[in-house]
Design an enzyme around this catalytic site. Structure first.
Site: not given
Lengths: 136, 130
Positions: B77-79, B82
Site C-alpha cells: 500500500v503506497c504510504i 495511504a
C-alpha cells in the site's frame, strides 16, 4: 543503454484539480526519477490542462502544484509530450502552456524546452516504444 | 511471465480491485508469477481490515489477504496515498500520533519506490483503474 534501464511513460489524462490523479501521478514521477530509468510524460485529453500557465488555486483551497513541472529537468525528466489534438479540442495552443526548460548535458548544458507538441499519431508511436506505461 | 499489478481505484465503488483480483487468480492458475500488487490512489482503501461488507457480498480485503497468503504475493500500500486516506499500520500510527491502526493482514505500507521497482523487475506491468 544498460539492460536495467526501461522506458517508463507516465500518461496524464485528467485535469489538474477536481481529482487527485494529476497530483499523485507527479509524486510517482518524482520518486521514480531516483531509479535512473528512461522517463517520458504524456499529456492528453484533459491532462493538457496540467501544464497551462498562470494557474491560481486560491479559490478552491488546493495546492497549486504546477510549478513542480518546471523542476522536472533537475530530475532528468526532460521529455514532456503534449498531444496537439487534445490542445486544439480544448481551444488551447502551445502559448497557453508554461515554459519548461532543461539543461542538456550532452550539448554544453544548453537550455532546451522539455515540452514537445506531438500529433495523436506520433503519440501512438511513443506509447508503442515503452516498456512500462503508467496511466493516471 | 512475471506480472506486476497496480490497483488504483477504491474497493466496492469501482470494479478495478475486483478485476485485478480475478486477473491475478487466473494468471497464477495459468502458471504465471505475480510477485507484487501495488495499491495506489483510492486503491489503498482495499488494505483496511475495518471494512465490513454485507455477508452475502464478497469481502475484497479478505480475498486479497487469502490469495496473498496462499501464493506469497507482496501486497504493498503506497504510504503517501495511504496517509492521506487514513490507512495506517502500527508504526505509522505511532509516528503520526494516531490512536489506532487499520492495516489488514498480508498488506504492508511502503513507498512509491516499490511501484517503480515492480515496473523494472516484471515482464509486464498492468494497471487496473479508471
Amino acid at each position: 543503454m544498460s539492460e536495467d534501464v526501461k522506458k517508463f511513460l507516465y500518461v496524464n489524462r485528467k485535469a489538474p484539480y477536481g481529482t487527485i490523479y494529476a497530483l499523485e501521478s507527479l509524486e510517482v514521477v518524482l520518486i521514480g526519477a531516483a531509479f535512473d530509468q528512461d522517463v517520458s510524460l504524456a499529456f492528453l485529453d484533459d491532462g493538457v490542462f496540467q501544464l497551462t500557465r498562470g494557474q491560481d488555486t486560491t479559490g478552491i483551497g488546493m495546492k497549486n502544484f504546477s510549478p513542480t513541472f518546471r523542476a522536472l529537468g533537475d530530475y532528468d525528466v526532460t521529455k514532456l509530450y503534449v498531444e496537439r489534438e487534445s490542445l486544439e479540442e480544448r481551444g488551447l495552443s502551445a502559448d497557453d502552456l508554461q515554459e519548461i526548460m532543461y539543461e542538456d548535458e550532452d550539448d554544453d548544458w544548453a537550455e532546451k524546452p522539455s515540452i514537445r507538441i506531438v500529433s495523436r499519431a506520433e503519440m501512438a508511436d511513443i506509447f508503442a516504444e515503452q516498456d512500462v506505461v503508467l496511466s493516471f | 511471465m512475471k506480472f506486476g499489478v497496480v490497483v488504483s481505484e477504491g474497493p466496492y465503488t469501482h470494479q478495478a480491485s475486483d478485476t485485478a483480483y480475478h486477473f491475478v487468480v487466473s494468471a497464477l492458475e495459468a502458471g504465471h508469477e505475480v510477485p507484487r500488487v501495488f495499491f495506489y490512489h483510492d486503491g489503498v482503501n482495499v488494505g483496511t481490515r475495518l471494512s465490513v461488507p454485507p455477508q452475502d457480498e464478497r469481502n475484497i480485503q479478505a480475498q486479497w489477504t487469502d490469495l496473498a497468503a496462499r501464493h506469497k504475493i507482496d501486497l504493498v500500500v503506497c504510504i503517501a496515498a495511504a496517509q492521506r486516506r487514513g490507512i495506517l499500520d502500527e508504526n505509522e500510527a505511532t509516528r503520526q500520533g494516531k490512536d489506532a491502526n487499520n492495516i489488514a493482514e498480508g498488506f504492508r505500507i511502503s513507498g512509491l519506490g516499490q511501484l517503480i521497482e515492480m515496473g523494472i523487475q516484471t515482464d509486464r506491468l498492468l494497471m487496473f483503474g479508471d
